[in-house]
Design an enzyme around this catalytic site. Structure first.
Site, PDB file in Angstrom:
ATOM      1  N   PHE A 130       0.858  -1.188   0.000  1.00  0.00           N
ATOM      2  CA  PHE A 130       0.000   0.000   0.000  1.00  0.00           C
ATOM      3  C   PHE A 130       0.898   1.243   0.000  1.00  0.00           C
ATOM      4  O   PHE A 130       1.904   1.281   0.716  1.00  0.00           O
ATOM      5  CB  PHE A 130      -0.896  -0.017   1.246  1.00  0.00           C
ATOM      6  CG  PHE A 130      -1.955   1.036   1.204  1.00  0.00           C
ATOM      7  CD1 PHE A 130      -3.105   0.838   0.464  1.00  0.00           C
ATOM      8  CD2 PHE A 130      -1.790   2.234   1.863  1.00  0.00           C
ATOM      9  CE1 PHE A 130      -4.081   1.827   0.395  1.00  0.00           C
ATOM     10  CE2 PHE A 130      -2.757   3.228   1.805  1.00  0.00           C
ATOM     11  CZ  PHE A 130      -3.914   3.021   1.072  1.00  0.00           C
ATOM     12  N   ASP A 199       2.099  -5.508   8.114  1.00  0.00           N
ATOM     13  CA  ASP A 199       0.943  -4.607   8.027  1.00  0.00           C
ATOM     14  C   ASP A 199      -0.276  -5.515   7.841  1.00  0.00           C
ATOM     15  O   ASP A 199      -0.397  -6.217   6.832  1.00  0.00           O
ATOM     16  CB  ASP A 199       1.125  -3.648   6.839  1.00  0.00           C
ATOM     17  CG  ASP A 199      -0.055  -2.693   6.664  1.00  0.00           C
ATOM     18  OD1 ASP A 199      -1.162  -3.044   7.105  1.00  0.00           O
ATOM     19  OD2 ASP A 199       0.132  -1.624   6.058  1.00  0.00           O
ATOM     20  N   TYR A 224     -10.620   0.023  10.667  1.00  0.00           N
ATOM     21  CA  TYR A 224     -11.866   0.454  10.003  1.00  0.00           C
ATOM     22  C   TYR A 224     -12.296  -0.464   8.868  1.00  0.00           C
ATOM     23  O   TYR A 224     -13.294  -0.214   8.215  1.00  0.00           O
ATOM     24  CB  TYR A 224     -11.756   1.906   9.498  1.00  0.00           C
ATOM     25  CG  TYR A 224     -10.462   2.262   8.776  1.00  0.00           C
ATOM     26  CD1 TYR A 224     -10.227   1.852   7.472  1.00  0.00           C
ATOM     27  CD2 TYR A 224      -9.483   3.023   9.410  1.00  0.00           C
ATOM     28  CE1 TYR A 224      -9.047   2.182   6.820  1.00  0.00           C
ATOM     29  CE2 TYR A 224      -8.311   3.356   8.771  1.00  0.00           C
ATOM     30  CZ  TYR A 224      -8.092   2.938   7.477  1.00  0.00           C
ATOM     31  OH  TYR A 224      -6.926   3.267   6.839  1.00  0.00           O
ATOM     32  N   LYS A 225     -11.520  -1.538   8.602  1.00  0.00           N
ATOM     33  CA  LYS A 225     -11.928  -2.459   7.529  1.00  0.00           C
ATOM     34  C   LYS A 225     -12.747  -3.601   8.143  1.00  0.00           C
ATOM     35  O   LYS A 225     -13.884  -3.387   8.529  1.00  0.00           O
ATOM     36  CB  LYS A 225     -10.687  -2.954   6.776  1.00  0.00           C
ATOM     37  CG  LYS A 225      -9.859  -1.821   6.158  1.00  0.00           C
ATOM     38  CD  LYS A 225      -8.685  -2.389   5.375  1.00  0.00           C
ATOM     39  CE  LYS A 225      -7.673  -1.329   4.980  1.00  0.00           C
ATOM     40  NZ  LYS A 225      -8.168  -0.345   4.030  1.00  0.00           N
ATOM     41  N   ARG A 378     -12.324  -4.374  -6.962  1.00  0.00           N
ATOM     42  CA  ARG A 378     -12.103  -5.174  -5.740  1.00  0.00           C
ATOM     43  C   ARG A 378     -13.441  -5.451  -5.062  1.00  0.00           C
ATOM     44  O   ARG A 378     -14.287  -4.558  -4.932  1.00  0.00           O
ATOM     45  CB  ARG A 378     -11.254  -4.408  -4.720  1.00  0.00           C
ATOM     46  CG  ARG A 378      -9.956  -3.862  -5.185  1.00  0.00           C
ATOM     47  CD  ARG A 378      -9.121  -3.383  -3.989  1.00  0.00           C
ATOM     48  NE  ARG A 378      -9.780  -2.353  -3.177  1.00  0.00           N
ATOM     49  CZ  ARG A 378      -9.269  -1.823  -2.095  1.00  0.00           C
ATOM     50  NH1 ARG A 378      -8.085  -2.240  -1.657  1.00  0.00           N
ATOM     51  NH2 ARG A 378      -9.914  -0.880  -1.422  1.00  0.00           N
TER      52      ARG A 378
END
Ligand SMILES: Cc1ncc(COP(=O)(O)O)c(C=O)c1O
Length: 419
Positions: A130, A199, A224-225, A378
């Site tokens: 990322f 990560d 938050y995912k 995605r």
């Protein structure tokens, strides 16, 4: 051809059947973007109202300490959330800290890791990570006068040598959903004397990560995912207990001090993981996350993983059955279970238009650019609230989009600010 009845039967047999009731999802929407922003768990809004009205409004500054009615104790929030998160990471709660963004947490742990290996001057990272991980690594190596080395994601350990302080990898790739073997990579990098950081943004809450058994050194991740902590909710840092007493993170604020209210001139780091703190904790965001984690009560990691694999298997099978090779859709997510996270992505020259046309039909996924190559659509499968029947209905909608060429609508030529 897989039928709707088969999908419904898979839902009836799922270990997580009924868990969707723990979420407040809008009617008419199939939400396949929990790998980007998790859904709102039931109960969070009421808890927020309580924190705002009772703890802040009535308790005022007294709520930093425990209130007589059992509320407050804002200073203990990070540790309380850590207790709920730790089982999902395979670690002890005492080794987890929450409070900053993932980017800031990465900065703190990367600097701390480099300082633990003073004789080594290389930080290794993969080019497909990322972007923020790469940007922060560049900033850290620049600041500390170290070298940044990009590895081949197919064999990250090949870039690790006797000069490498830290190998920092993203466990599940944000574009493709491809997953590293956390334990094997950690062990191989350790053989070369490097520390290893993971990560876990795209793993925690959907994919098992046993950091203790793998003997990893550092881990960071957002909440938050798949953890549903809400937009911008605080990230976590995990540091292996063996490193904590020597740990020197760079943002030595007062909340990470051994005795913050002694107000002393000299910074003395707190014992253990508490030294990862810097400033005043984000109380409202931590309280939201605390309430959101109620959705995981009584849920095992094994059930999360089994359901996630069943959902992604079904999506891949339906794409194969209903689109074949003629539609220009190239699945880029590994088909092997041990190499797949909890999302399925495909490449297509009009991937952005496909995602937008699906959103117009109530199926929410997202799009990520991939340099010179065609972009990527995605689809995340949060096992607590996505059902097999949603997967089937989503693929039906995708077939409808492609057959009607809805993705070619000229309005999709201009991209939104967030894709
Ligand atoms: C792998 C990974 N790392 C880091 C981040 C983001 O970091 P931050 O929480 O600081 O925005 C993301 C965001 O999607 C991510 O996917």
């Amino acid at each position: 051809m897989t039928s709707r009845d088969e999908a419904l039967a898979l839902d009836r047999g799922s270990a997580l059947a009924g868990m969707r009731g723990r979420f407040d999802l809008p009617p008419g929407v199939i939400y396949l973007d929990g790998n980007s922003l998790g859904a709102l768990p039931v109960g969070v809004a009421d808890r927020m109202a309580e924190v705002l009205h009772d703890e802040w409004g009535r308790g005022l500054i007294r709520s930093w300490n425990a209130l007589p009615d059992g509320g407050g104790d804002w200073m203990g929030l990070s540790a309380r959330v850590a207790r709920r998160l730790a089982p999902l990471l395979g670690v002890a709660a005492a080794d987890v800290h929450l409070g900053d963004s993932t980017s800031v947490t990465l900065f703190k742990t990367m600097v701390a890791a480099a300082r633990l290996r003073p004789g080594r001057r290389v930080l290794v990272i993969e080019p497909s990570t990322f972007p923020t991980d790469g940007y922060i690594a560049e900033g850290v190596t620049d600041l500390l006068g170290l070298e940044l080395r990009w590895c081949d994601p197919a064999d990250p350990v090949a870039a690790v040598d006797e000069d490498t302080a830290l190998l920092s990898l993203t466990h599940v790739d944000f574009r493709t959903g491809a997953m590293f073997d956390l334990a094997t990579v950690t062990a191989a990098a350790h053989e070369r004397g490097a520390l290893v950081q993971w990560d876990l943004c795209h793993s925690t809450g959907a994919v098992p990560v046993d950091l203790t058994t793998a003997d990893a050194d550092f881990a960071v991740g957002c909440t938050y995912k798949y953890l549903n902590g809400g937009p911008g909710s605080p990230a976590f840092a995990w540091v292996a207990p063996r490193h904590q007493s020597d740990l020197r993170q760079p943002i030595t604020g007062w909340i990470g001090h051994a005795t913050p209210f002694a107000m002393s001139r000299e910074h003395v780091p707190a014992a253990g993981i508490a030294r990862m703190a810097s400033g005043t904790p984000p109380v409202l965001a931590l309280a939201t996350l605390d309430a959101a984690l109620d959705a995981f009560e009584g849920v095992t990691i094994a059930a999360l993983r089994a359901t996630s694999l069943s959902l992604t298997d079904l999506f891949i099978r339906l794409l194969d059955e209903r689109l074949g090779t003629g539609a220009g859709v190239e699945i880029v997510t590994p088909r092997e279970h041990d190499r797949r996270g909890s999302q399925v992505s495909f490449r297509h020259p009009q991937a952005y238009g496909i995602v937008q046309a699906l959103i117009a039909r109530g199926v929410i996924g997202d799009f990520r650019d991939d340099g010179d190559r065609p972009g990527i659509a995605r689809f995340g499968f949060a096992p607590l609230y996505v059902r097999h029947v949603d997967v089937l209905d989503a693929v039906d909608q995708l077939v409808g989009v492609l057959e009607g060429e809805e993705h070619l609508d000229p309005s999709y030529a201009t991209r939104n600010r967030v894709t």
